[in-house]
Design a protein around this motif. Structure first.
Motif, PDB file in Angstrom:
ATOM      1  N   GLN A  48      91.176  65.023 -88.691  1.00 52.99           N
ATOM      2  CA  GLN A  48      89.964  64.336 -88.251  1.00 52.99           C
ATOM      3  C   GLN A  48      89.858  62.950 -88.898  1.00 52.99           C
ATOM      4  O   GLN A  48      89.462  61.991 -88.245  1.00 52.99           O
ATOM      5  CB  GLN A  48      88.713  65.168 -88.565  1.00 52.99           C
ATOM      6  CG  GLN A  48      88.657  66.479 -87.792  1.00 52.99           C
ATOM      7  CD  GLN A  48      88.422  66.280 -86.313  1.00 52.99           C
ATOM      8  OE1 GLN A  48      89.241  65.690 -85.603  1.00 52.99           O
ATOM      9  NE2 GLN A  48      87.306  66.779 -85.823  1.00 52.99           N
ATOM     10  N   ARG A  49      90.223  62.875 -90.171  1.00 55.59           N
ATOM     11  CA  ARG A  49      90.198  61.577 -90.856  1.00 55.59           C
ATOM     12  C   ARG A  49      91.189  60.612 -90.200  1.00 55.59           C
ATOM     13  O   ARG A  49      90.870  59.451 -89.962  1.00 55.59           O
ATOM     14  CB  ARG A  49      90.511  61.765 -92.343  1.00 55.59           C
ATOM     15  CG  ARG A  49      90.277  60.501 -93.158  1.00 55.59           C
ATOM     16  CD  ARG A  49      90.454  60.735 -94.631  1.00 55.59           C
ATOM     17  NE  ARG A  49      91.839  61.076 -94.900  1.00 55.59           N
ATOM     18  CZ  ARG A  49      92.232  61.943 -95.823  1.00 55.59           C
ATOM     19  NH1 ARG A  49      91.368  62.565 -96.575  1.00 55.59           N
ATOM     20  NH2 ARG A  49      93.513  62.191 -95.999  1.00 55.59           N
ATOM     21  N   LEU A  50      92.390  61.097 -89.887  1.00 55.72           N
ATOM     22  CA  LEU A  50      93.391  60.269 -89.211  1.00 55.72           C
ATOM     23  C   LEU A  50      92.892  59.828 -87.837  1.00 55.72           C
ATOM     24  O   LEU A  50      93.010  58.658 -87.479  1.00 55.72           O
ATOM     25  CB  LEU A  50      94.709  61.032 -89.078  1.00 55.72           C
ATOM     26  CG  LEU A  50      95.808  60.317 -88.295  1.00 55.72           C
ATOM     27  CD1 LEU A  50      96.216  59.019 -88.988  1.00 55.72           C
ATOM     28  CD2 LEU A  50      97.010  61.248 -88.124  1.00 55.72           C
ATOM     29  N   ARG A  51      92.330  60.746 -87.073  1.00 57.81           N
ATOM     30  CA  ARG A  51      91.804  60.394 -85.744  1.00 57.81           C
ATOM     31  C   ARG A  51      90.752  59.303 -85.844  1.00 57.81           C
ATOM     32  O   ARG A  51      90.713  58.389 -85.024  1.00 57.81           O
ATOM     33  CB  ARG A  51      91.200  61.624 -85.066  1.00 57.81           C
ATOM     34  CG  ARG A  51      92.223  62.610 -84.584  1.00 57.81           C
ATOM     35  CD  ARG A  51      91.572  63.868 -84.070  1.00 57.81           C
ATOM     36  NE  ARG A  51      90.987  63.654 -82.760  1.00 57.81           N
ATOM     37  CZ  ARG A  51      89.978  64.365 -82.290  1.00 57.81           C
ATOM     38  NH1 ARG A  51      89.421  65.316 -83.011  1.00 57.81           N
ATOM     39  NH2 ARG A  51      89.510  64.148 -81.083  1.00 57.81           N
ATOM     40  N   GLY A  52      89.892  59.404 -86.850  1.00 53.11           N
ATOM     41  CA  GLY A  52      88.868  58.384 -87.039  1.00 53.11           C
ATOM     42  C   GLY A  52      89.472  57.041 -87.421  1.00 53.11           C
ATOM     43  O   GLY A  52      89.056  55.990 -86.924  1.00 53.11           O
ATOM     44  N   ALA A  53      90.482  57.074 -88.287  1.00 53.71           N
ATOM     45  CA  ALA A  53      91.102  55.830 -88.767  1.00 53.71           C
ATOM     46  C   ALA A  53      91.790  55.064 -87.649  1.00 53.71           C
ATOM     47  O   ALA A  53      91.790  53.833 -87.648  1.00 53.71           O
ATOM     48  CB  ALA A  53      92.103  56.138 -89.888  1.00 53.71           C
ATOM     49  N   VAL A  54      92.361  55.779 -86.694  1.00 54.26           N
ATOM     50  CA  VAL A  54      93.065  55.103 -85.595  1.00 54.26           C
ATOM     51  C   VAL A  54      92.220  55.041 -84.320  1.00 54.26           C
ATOM     52  O   VAL A  54      92.706  54.622 -83.272  1.00 54.26           O
ATOM     53  CB  VAL A  54      94.445  55.754 -85.305  1.00 54.26           C
ATOM     54  CG1 VAL A  54      95.327  55.699 -86.527  1.00 54.26           C
ATOM     55  CG2 VAL A  54      94.294  57.179 -84.787  1.00 54.26           C
TER      56      VAL A  54
END
Length: 148
Positions: A81-87
């Motif tokens: 989820q953190r990765l999805r938000g970052a990109v």
């Protein structure tokens, strides 16, 4: 030379996306379920990515821990989820033309390629719940298709 790669379809034109993506294959030669459902992989994969790990986490705790460690997160889902938000990855498949009416076709396409050794048994009903949640952008931990 990669001659099979085409110019990307416009995200705002679901009809064009479906027409260009039907019947595309993965690197293994199998039909890509996301593409069979008419969505480009660049949309379907990031939007759907957190749902299978959330679905399988309780049956594969060691894998869940390894993924969480790789992300430096408390959980695999938290890291994803953190990765999805970052990109700024797509969250809801409905925003890209995946309709409720597409779910049953997607279920049939995906069931054909679910690994026999999937940690949790995948049934048509569980897959419908997962796809409904991904379509709506619901919390992957719920996979019940409730709006987020």
């Amino acid at each position: 030379m990669l001659t099979h790669i085409r110019e990307p379809a416009r995200v705002g034109d679901p009809g064009l996306v479906r027409a260009r993506c039907r019947g595309r294959r993965t690197a293994t030669g199998r039909a890509d379920p996301a593409l069979t459902a008419g969505l480009p992989a660049v949309v379907a994969h990031p939007a759907g990515l957190p749902y299978p790990p959330a679905f399988n986490a309780s049956a594969a705790p060691q894998a869940e821990r390894r993924i969480a460690e790789a992300f430096g997160a408390a959980s695999a889902l938290g890291g994803l989820q953190r990765l999805r938000g970052a990109v700024e990855a797509p969250r809801a498949l409905r925003d890209h033309g995946f309709d409720e009416a597409d779910i049953d076709d997607a279920v049939h396409a995906i069931l054909d390629v679910v690994p026999a050794k999937n940690p949790c048994p995948v049934t048509p009903d569980s897959l419908r719940r997962l796809l409904r949640a991904a379509r709506q952008g619901a919390d992957p931990l719920t996979t019940d298709g409730q709006e987020s």
